[in-house]
Scaffold this motif. Structure first.
Motif, PDB file in Angstrom:
ATOM      1  N   ARG A 220      -3.609   8.895  63.272  1.00 32.87           N
ATOM      2  CA  ARG A 220      -2.434   9.713  62.968  1.00 32.87           C
ATOM      3  C   ARG A 220      -1.519   9.084  61.913  1.00 32.87           C
ATOM      4  O   ARG A 220      -1.000   9.790  61.057  1.00 32.87           O
ATOM      5  CB  ARG A 220      -1.631   9.980  64.234  1.00 32.87           C
ATOM      6  CG  ARG A 220      -1.901  11.337  64.811  1.00 32.87           C
ATOM      7  CD  ARG A 220      -1.024  11.552  66.007  1.00 32.87           C
ATOM      8  NE  ARG A 220      -1.618  12.476  66.934  1.00 32.87           N
ATOM      9  CZ  ARG A 220      -1.498  13.798  66.826  1.00 32.87           C
ATOM     10  NH1 ARG A 220      -0.856  14.317  65.816  1.00 32.87           N
ATOM     11  NH2 ARG A 220      -2.072  14.574  67.700  1.00 32.87           N
ATOM     12  N   LEU A 223      -2.980   9.408  58.500  1.00 31.28           N
ATOM     13  CA  LEU A 223      -3.015  10.839  58.175  1.00 31.28           C
ATOM     14  C   LEU A 223      -1.638  11.314  57.739  1.00 31.28           C
ATOM     15  O   LEU A 223      -1.506  12.089  56.794  1.00 31.28           O
ATOM     16  CB  LEU A 223      -3.419  11.643  59.414  1.00 31.28           C
ATOM     17  CG  LEU A 223      -4.878  11.972  59.625  1.00 31.28           C
ATOM     18  CD1 LEU A 223      -4.998  12.876  60.843  1.00 31.28           C
ATOM     19  CD2 LEU A 223      -5.475  12.634  58.409  1.00 31.28           C
ATOM     20  N   VAL A 254      -6.261  17.335  55.957  1.00 30.60           N
ATOM     21  CA  VAL A 254      -5.437  16.527  56.856  1.00 30.60           C
ATOM     22  C   VAL A 254      -5.057  17.340  58.095  1.00 30.60           C
ATOM     23  O   VAL A 254      -5.161  16.862  59.224  1.00 30.60           O
ATOM     24  CB  VAL A 254      -4.158  16.035  56.124  1.00 30.60           C
ATOM     25  CG1 VAL A 254      -3.158  15.486  57.129  1.00 30.60           C
ATOM     26  CG2 VAL A 254      -4.516  14.976  55.092  1.00 30.60           C
ATOM     27  N   GLN A 255      -4.663  18.591  57.858  1.00 36.19           N
ATOM     28  CA  GLN A 255      -4.252  19.416  59.000  1.00 36.19           C
ATOM     29  C   GLN A 255      -5.408  19.649  59.971  1.00 36.19           C
ATOM     30  O   GLN A 255      -5.233  19.689  61.188  1.00 36.19           O
ATOM     31  CB  GLN A 255      -3.700  20.751  58.506  1.00 36.19           C
ATOM     32  CG  GLN A 255      -2.223  20.631  58.139  1.00 36.19           C
ATOM     33  CD  GLN A 255      -1.762  21.714  57.194  1.00 36.19           C
ATOM     34  OE1 GLN A 255      -2.431  22.730  57.032  1.00 36.19           O
ATOM     35  NE2 GLN A 255      -0.625  21.485  56.555  1.00 36.19           N
ATOM     36  N   GLU A 258      -5.802  16.640  62.041  1.00 36.52           N
ATOM     37  CA  GLU A 258      -4.697  16.564  63.004  1.00 36.52           C
ATOM     38  C   GLU A 258      -4.922  17.504  64.186  1.00 36.52           C
ATOM     39  O   GLU A 258      -4.638  17.161  65.331  1.00 36.52           O
ATOM     40  CB  GLU A 258      -3.361  16.883  62.305  1.00 36.52           C
ATOM     41  CG  GLU A 258      -2.837  15.678  61.548  1.00 36.52           C
ATOM     42  CD  GLU A 258      -1.480  15.907  60.910  1.00 36.52           C
ATOM     43  OE1 GLU A 258      -0.776  14.925  60.671  1.00 36.52           O
ATOM     44  OE2 GLU A 258      -1.143  17.083  60.638  1.00 36.52           O
TER      45      GLU A 258
ATOM     46  N   ALA B  82       2.399   8.741  67.999  1.00 37.03           N
ATOM     47  CA  ALA B  82       1.085   9.366  68.010  1.00 37.03           C
ATOM     48  C   ALA B  82       0.606   9.588  69.443  1.00 37.03           C
ATOM     49  O   ALA B  82      -0.398  10.229  69.672  1.00 37.03           O
ATOM     50  CB  ALA B  82       0.092   8.470  67.276  1.00 37.03           C
ATOM     51  N   LYS B 101       3.832  12.601  65.896  1.00 37.59           N
ATOM     52  CA  LYS B 101       3.632  12.384  64.454  1.00 37.59           C
ATOM     53  C   LYS B 101       2.687  13.412  63.866  1.00 37.59           C
ATOM     54  O   LYS B 101       1.580  13.611  64.363  1.00 37.59           O
ATOM     55  CB  LYS B 101       3.074  10.980  64.225  1.00 37.59           C
ATOM     56  CG  LYS B 101       4.132   9.907  64.303  1.00 37.59           C
ATOM     57  CD  LYS B 101       3.570   8.552  63.935  1.00 37.59           C
ATOM     58  CE  LYS B 101       4.680   7.515  63.907  1.00 37.59           C
ATOM     59  NZ  LYS B 101       4.172   6.159  63.690  1.00 37.59           N
ATOM     60  N   SER B 103       1.676  15.336  59.825  1.00 43.90           N
ATOM     61  CA  SER B 103       1.936  15.344  58.381  1.00 43.90           C
ATOM     62  C   SER B 103       2.852  16.503  58.003  1.00 43.90           C
ATOM     63  O   SER B 103       3.439  16.516  56.939  1.00 43.90           O
ATOM     64  CB  SER B 103       0.618  15.436  57.604  1.00 43.90           C
ATOM     65  OG  SER B 103       0.015  16.679  57.837  1.00 43.90           O
TER      66      SER B 103
END
Lengths: 429, 120
Positions: A220, A223, A254-255, A258, B82, B101, B103
């Motif tokens: 994470r 990222l 990236v998403q 995630e 995280a 966390k 982006s």
């Protein structure tokens, strides 16, 4: 011969031989069905009745169920022997009530069936027969069933025969009792094996959860760095610059990772269930409600068939909803040309059963054993975590999940949970 | 007056990212790379909010949170991590918010706005 040879207890040696043979069969190593069939044959041979049947009382079904028989090839065509008698019907019920044997013999031209009717019961199994003996199988006040002897000819049992019949019936009862005992042990053993498998599975999931935790942290942060700066980079680029597409692609990637992390930590985050008394109908209804609109839009007929009344269980409502969501989402996605989605609840013995059935063509048989494996997916953008999470949640409820797959037709997910009586559940929440 | 946010994270790249993003939103940003350093910053200069990473070498975020709430009861702390399972940790219950966390910083910024907005 003027007199027959006498054996033990004053019985003729031929009768002693019958008892000994019954004893030998009872103690022998034959499987239960074989034993019962041979005991029936022995009983018929000994009494001279041409049909000997064994009906056992099934307390769950509230009925007598035919378990073994011998003979029955009469010259005359008659009704086949009934495979079962419901509670309160037939001669067997009469014997169960009276707790002693019933002997019926035709009088004159009158049929036995009518004779029975005169005694307050109707038994189609007696139609066309001239005599019958229905003998109870009981031990220590427990009623196991009846031996049902019938004959086209008139047969009257002597007092001595009755005694022998009684002894053989006792041996037959022992056989049934032992088999029931063995089957209880077998069932308990199966339950232990199942519990062990569940435990192993949850341990596997636990270590996967640990791995997810470590990965979550290690992945994470970088990222966030990549995604966060890519987003900032985008702000500094001209609107029609070619590089915008590159940055967007980075952000999309990236998403995606995630989202995958979110799914993985789902194992971890919810590794503890908080069980409270709940109504399964309520949980299922709530889970289904979310999809009503989507199903309608996709031309899917959504059928909800909930068992009447409450279905009390100990459950973590939020988690179970996630479990059901995952299955319903899969079902809906499998029916891109519309179809039928049926969600039902029912009570079966000590279980509460939830079924989700779709008409989406079923699961390819070759991948059936992998659908509960983490990260296995057939979807382009799937994480492969939906079913593993569902299976983990069901396991945490000490429940079970299986798939009944009809390749080319549809799949049915069957989940079983323990029915928990409201009285027992009180105070545990 | 601009609100001042103290960002505590042991990764330099993330500290800078938060700094730029939060400054773009119009906040003042102070940085600290460890738990110990963060307490020092709070002593030196008044801050309006602490954005705190949990997993850090040395003094971790849970310990920092405990000390902050001991000394400055009303100073809002937003935990950022995280690890979603910290939500079950009693030690983190004293925080004012908890953000996982990601982006996509929208949720984080909104949380900060909500908390700082309340404290005019």
């Amino acid at each position: 011969m003027g007199h027959t040879q006498r054996g033990t207890k004053g019985l003729p040696s031929s009768d002693c031989a019958i008892i000994e043979e019954a004893q030998r069969l009872t103690l022998g190593a034959l499987p239960l069905e074989g034993k019962l069939k041979k005991l029936c044959a022995l009983m018929g041979r000994f009494t001279g009745f041409d049909h000997c049947l064994l009906y056992l009382w099934d307390a769950d079904k509230r009925a007598f169920v035919l378990r073994a028989s011998s003979g029955g090839n009469y010259p005359l065509r008659r009704n086949p022997a009934p495979l079962s008698y419901g509670e309160g019907t037939g001669a067997a019920s009469m014997v169960k009530r009276r707790k002693k044997p019933l002997e019926l013999v035709r009088k004159g031209q009158d049929e036995l069936f009518r004779a029975g009717r005169g005694k307050g019961f109707a038994d189609v199994g007696l139609e066309g027969f001239s005599s019958a003996v229905i003998h109870p199988l009981t031990a220590a006040n427990v009623f196991y069933g009846v031996i049902y002897l019938k004959s086209a000819a008139i047969i009257r049992l002597s007092e001595q025969r009755r005694r022998v019949l009684n002894i053989v019936a006792l041996q037959m009862t022992e056989t049934v009792k032992c088999a029931e005992f063995a089957s209880d042990i077998h069932a308990e053993h199966e339950e232990l094996v199942e519990a062990r498998a569940r435990l192993l599975n949850s341990q596997k999931l636990l270590s996967l959860g640990d791995m997810a935790a470590t990965l979550a942290h290690e992945i994470r942060n970088p990222l966030l760095s990549i995604g966060g700066y890519a987003a900032r980079l985008k702000i500094h680029l001209d609107g029609d610059c070619k590089a915008i597409a590159y940055v967007n692609s980075m952000l999309g990637g990236v998403q995606r990772v995630e989202r995958l992390m979110d799914g993985m930590v789902g194992f971890l985050k919810d590794s503890v269930v908080e069980l409270r008394p709940e109504d399964m109908n309520d949980i299922v209804a709530e889970a289904v409600r979310v999809f009503e609109e989507e199903a309608g839009e996709r031309g899917i007929e959504l059928v909800k068939d909930l068992q009447e009344g409450r279905l009390p269980v100990m459950a973590d409502r939020d988690q179970l909803k996630i479990a059901f969501d995952n299955i319903i989402v899969n079902a809906i996605q499998s029916m891109d040309k519309g179809g039928r989605l049926s969600v039902s609840t029912s009570k079966s013995g000590a279980d509460v059963v939830v079924r989700v059935a779709d008409s989406g063509g079923g699961i390819e048989p070759g991948i059936l054993d992998r659908i509960f494996n983490p990260f296995f997916t057939t979807k382009k953008r799937g994480t492969g975590l939906g079913l593993p999470i569902t299976s983990a949640i069901v396991a945490r409820h000490l429940g079970s999940i299986v798939v009944d797959n009809a390749a080319g037709v549809g799949a049915t997910f069957i989940m079983k949970f323990k029915f928990v009586d409201a009285k027992n559940a009180e105070g545990k929440g | 007056m601009k609100k001042r946010i103290l960002v505590v994270d042991d990764e330099e790249g993330l500290r800078l990212l938060y700094k730029e993003e939060l400054e773009d939103e119009g906040w003042d940003v102070v940085l600290a790379s460890s738990g110990e350093e963060s307490l020092q910053r709070m002593e030196e200069s008044g801050v309006d909010l602490v954005l705190l990473d949990i997993k850090m070498p040395g003094m971790d975020g849970v310990e920092v949170l405990r000390r902050v709430k001991e000394k400055w009861k009303d100073l809002p702390v937003v935990l950022c991590t995280a690890y979603p399972h910290y939500k079950r940790d009693f030690g983190t219950w004293a925080s004012d918010a908890y953000v996982i966390k990601s982006s996509d910083l929208t949720e984080l910024k909104q949380t900060l706005k909500d908390i700082l907005g309340k404290r005019h």
